[in-house]
Design a protein around this motif. Structure first.
Motif, PDB file in Angstrom:
ATOM      1  N   GLU A 114       4.618 -45.753  28.044  1.00 37.28           N
ATOM      2  CA  GLU A 114       4.035 -46.071  26.740  1.00 37.28           C
ATOM      3  C   GLU A 114       4.720 -47.281  26.239  1.00 37.28           C
ATOM      4  OE1 GLU A 114       1.791 -44.153  25.440  1.00 37.28           O
ATOM      5  OE2 GLU A 114       1.800 -42.408  26.878  1.00 37.28           O
ATOM      6  N   SER A 115       3.839 -47.844  25.089  1.00 33.80           N
ATOM      7  CA  SER A 115       4.538 -48.950  24.238  1.00 33.80           C
ATOM      8  C   SER A 115       5.450 -48.455  23.298  1.00 33.80           C
ATOM      9  CB  SER A 115       3.641 -49.732  23.325  1.00 33.80           C
ATOM     10  OG  SER A 115       2.339 -50.162  24.515  1.00 33.80           O
ATOM     11  N   TRP A 116       6.643 -49.406  23.049  1.00 37.64           N
ATOM     12  CA  TRP A 116       7.683 -49.006  22.009  1.00 37.64           C
ATOM     13  C   TRP A 116       8.276 -50.474  21.439  1.00 37.64           C
ATOM     14  CZ3 TRP A 116      11.876 -51.831  23.202  1.00 37.64           C
ATOM     15  CH2 TRP A 116      12.197 -51.981  24.544  1.00 37.64           C
ATOM     16  N   SER A 117       8.697 -49.962  20.366  1.00 39.13           N
ATOM     17  CA  SER A 117       9.430 -51.148  19.630  1.00 39.13           C
ATOM     18  C   SER A 117      10.420 -50.693  18.459  1.00 39.13           C
ATOM     19  CB  SER A 117       8.495 -51.972  18.681  1.00 39.13           C
ATOM     20  OG  SER A 117       7.803 -51.067  17.882  1.00 39.13           O
ATOM     21  N   GLN A 128       7.964 -53.344  23.574  1.00 37.24           N
ATOM     22  CA  GLN A 128       7.359 -53.591  24.612  1.00 37.24           C
ATOM     23  C   GLN A 128       5.898 -53.183  24.559  1.00 37.24           C
ATOM     24  OE1 GLN A 128       8.784 -53.034  28.850  1.00 37.24           O
ATOM     25  NE2 GLN A 128       7.828 -50.817  28.390  1.00 37.24           N
ATOM     26  N   LYS A 129       4.886 -53.878  24.944  1.00 37.36           N
ATOM     27  CA  LYS A 129       3.308 -53.398  24.813  1.00 37.36           C
ATOM     28  C   LYS A 129       2.889 -53.267  26.333  1.00 37.36           C
ATOM     29  CE  LYS A 129      -1.043 -54.702  22.962  1.00 37.36           C
ATOM     30  NZ  LYS A 129      -1.648 -55.950  22.354  1.00 37.36           N
ATOM     31  N   VAL A 130       2.615 -51.781  26.401  1.00 38.12           N
ATOM     32  CA  VAL A 130       1.942 -51.348  27.562  1.00 38.12           C
ATOM     33  C   VAL A 130       0.735 -51.537  27.724  1.00 38.12           C
ATOM     34  CG1 VAL A 130       1.974 -49.805  29.562  1.00 38.12           C
ATOM     35  CG2 VAL A 130       4.183 -50.217  28.153  1.00 38.12           C
ATOM     36  N   THR A 131      -0.286 -52.176  28.925  1.00 32.15           N
ATOM     37  CA  THR A 131      -1.665 -52.185  28.646  1.00 32.15           C
ATOM     38  C   THR A 131      -2.068 -52.016  29.937  1.00 32.15           C
ATOM     39  OG1 THR A 131      -1.471 -54.646  28.711  1.00 32.15           O
ATOM     40  CG2 THR A 131      -2.007 -53.693  26.718  1.00 32.15           C
ATOM     41  N   GLN A 397      -0.424 -50.653  35.496  1.00 36.92           N
ATOM     42  CA  GLN A 397      -0.035 -50.882  33.920  1.00 36.92           C
ATOM     43  C   GLN A 397       0.558 -52.466  34.245  1.00 36.92           C
ATOM     44  OE1 GLN A 397       1.990 -47.743  32.632  1.00 36.92           O
ATOM     45  NE2 GLN A 397       0.468 -46.979  31.456  1.00 36.92           N
ATOM     46  N   ARG A 399       3.247 -54.955  31.517  1.00 35.54           N
ATOM     47  CA  ARG A 399       4.059 -54.995  30.246  1.00 35.54           C
ATOM     48  C   ARG A 399       4.116 -56.226  29.636  1.00 35.54           C
ATOM     49  NH1 ARG A 399       4.549 -51.283  33.954  1.00 35.54           N
ATOM     50  NH2 ARG A 399       5.439 -49.350  33.342  1.00 35.54           N
ATOM     51  N   SER A 400       3.745 -56.294  28.244  1.00 35.24           N
ATOM     52  CA  SER A 400       4.015 -57.398  27.643  1.00 35.24           C
ATOM     53  C   SER A 400       5.222 -57.290  26.616  1.00 35.24           C
ATOM     54  CB  SER A 400       2.794 -58.032  26.869  1.00 35.24           C
ATOM     55  OG  SER A 400       1.634 -58.066  27.520  1.00 35.24           O
ATOM     56  N   SER A 401       6.248 -58.502  26.481  1.00 36.68           N
ATOM     57  CA  SER A 401       7.430 -58.322  25.265  1.00 36.68           C
ATOM     58  C   SER A 401       6.733 -58.417  23.959  1.00 36.68           C
ATOM     59  CB  SER A 401       8.511 -59.229  25.723  1.00 36.68           C
ATOM     60  OG  SER A 401       8.839 -59.000  27.145  1.00 36.68           O
TER      61      SER A 401
END
Length: 442
Positions: A114-117, A128-131, A397, A399-401
């Motif tokens: 999952e994405s988180w911030s 972190q953006k998870v796509t 998946q 991950r993008s910061s």
């Protein structure tokens, strides 16, 4: 003729153990030079000629002639028809296995996918953006080896990850389609499927043709040509791993029925003559019992010849000084499948650091993990479990910061970045940070 498995007997107390042990473990992952050159030629040809090359190689290697690659595509209606045509028991088994695999990977996604911030004290947002990947290709062996379980294990985590399109390729020599593989594709939610195999299928997925779309990542097992092709296209696309022969390591304390352990050793040996089955046990009398079970059960097996060659060539029954030592040796091996066949398996599990999958307790046969327990059966081999993991949702998946620096945050981070940038001789980096500092003229 009665077959005999003269599995190597080793002892850690022997002065020659390390030499004998290393010799037993050795397996070269280097591809044959002729295979490498042939694969390079096929990849280049498919990249240049696309569909035409795929049709030529499919006719040559699989004996399957078609005028267009479109004729090699399996429709959703065909997949559904295959599912409906198989026996009810197989349909129910497929659906039950798929549900367990799906449930496990959904839990895996929640735990790590999952994405988180968060925002720090000066208001800077970091996260972190998870796509999911847009499109993946799964290779499924066909011909002599047909593995519907591989369809489930590759397609379902991709589906759970949210991959937009799942493209399956499967060879069908002489046009013989395996109904269970097609049914598994229907159950697992495969988007498109093509009856193409070998290095040409890998090339088509990596580069795209007029009919087969290019993908972002290729997963799934195959023969030496498929493995060599995956190795060569890595960089253009992602791949899961380069898999070696299958492996099982059984840590036994002597409390499990020896027939069970013998059959567990067989379960990997029957895959391939190069497969490896090893038993580690501190009870010498129990090792003798397992050997007796091997001798008695071997000739009952339909694939007895392959099992015997595997056990004779790469198998080992190793007498250890203790279970603790057995665990230490297991960590040296870093096996694909590790069974802890012990009365108190949880006592030993904390000592085990490196394995693709760990099966705890006498009732947990490796075969349950292959088909329906839930965790993925695509596992690292040849000691690579020291640094790699089973196939999972995370493989489908990326991950993008996420970074959003506030004005206040720029005052804190700017001088730090500028100092380091000047130290590296990158003045533009430093000036870009300094321009955002209060009181600094552009």
């Amino acid at each position: 003729m009665k077959l005999v498995a003269t599995t190597a007997r080793l002892s850690t107390a022997s002065s020659t153990f390390d030499v004998e042990f290393k010799a037993r473990l050795h397996w070269s992952a280097e591809a044959d030079a002729a295979i490498e050159q042939r694969v390079a030629d096929i990849l280049a040809d498919v990249r240049q000629r696309g569909d035409a090359a795929v049709l030529d190689y499919t006719a040559r290697f699989d004996g399957l002639s078609a005028k267009t690659v479109g004729e090699l595509e399996l429709t959703q209606a065909e997949l559904k028809a295959a599912f409906e045509a198989i026996p009810a028991a197989q349909r129910e088994a497929l659906q039950a296995a798929a549900q367990r695999v799906r449930s496990y990977h959904e839990a895996q996604k929640k735990a790590s996918g999952e994405s988180w911030s968060y925002r720090d004290q000066d208001g800077t947002l970091l996260g972190q953006k998870v796509t999911p990947l847009d499109r993946v290709g799964i290779y499924v062996p066909g011909g002599k080896a047909a593995y519907p379980s591989s369809v489930l294990m590759n397609a379902i985590p991709a589906h759970v990850a949210g991959v937009g399109e799942i493209i399956m390729v499967v060879p069908t020599p002489k046009g013989e389609k395996n109904a269970l593989v097609l049914a598994a594709a229907y159950v697992a939610g495969v988007t498109r499927a093509f009856t193409v195999g070998g290095a040409q299928a890998v090339a088509a997925l990596a580069y795209g043709t007029q009919t087969i779309p290019a993908v972002d990542k290729i997963t799934g097992p195959g023969n030496a040509y498929v493995a060599a092709a995956k190795r060569r296209v890595f960089g253009t696309v992602g791949i899961d791993m380069i898999a070696g022969p299958s492996e099982i390591l059984v840590l036994a304390d002597g409390t499990t029925p020896p027939d069970w352990v013998a059959m567990d050793l067989f379960s990997q040996a029957e895959h391939d003559e190069l497969a490896q089955s090893i038993l580690l046990c501190p009870d010498l009398a129990y090792i003798d019992q397992v050997q007796a079970s091997i001798d008695r059960l071997l000739n009952e097996m339909p694939r007895a010849e392959i099992i015997a060659k595997s056990l004779n060539g790469r198998g080992a029954l190793i007498h250890t000084r203790s279970m603790e030592e057995a665990c230490a040796i297991s960590n040296r091996i870093a096996p694909e499948h590790l069974e802890v066949s012990s009365r108190d398996a949880h006592r030993w599990e904390p000592l085990l650091k490196h394995a693709g999958a760990i099966f705890l307790g006498a009732y947990t046969s490796e075969s349950l993990g292959d088909y329906c327990a839930g965790p993925n059966h695509v596992l690292p081999t040849s000691g690579t479990a020291r640094f790699s993991s089973p196939l999972g949702v995370y493989d489908f998946q990326k991950r993008s910061s996420l970074i959003e620096v506030s004005e206040a945050g720029a005052q804190v981070l700017g001088p730090i970045a500028a100092e380091l940038a000047y130290g590296e001789g990158l003045q533009a980096h430093a000036r870009a940070a300094e321009m955002r500092l209060k009181g600094v003229k552009s």
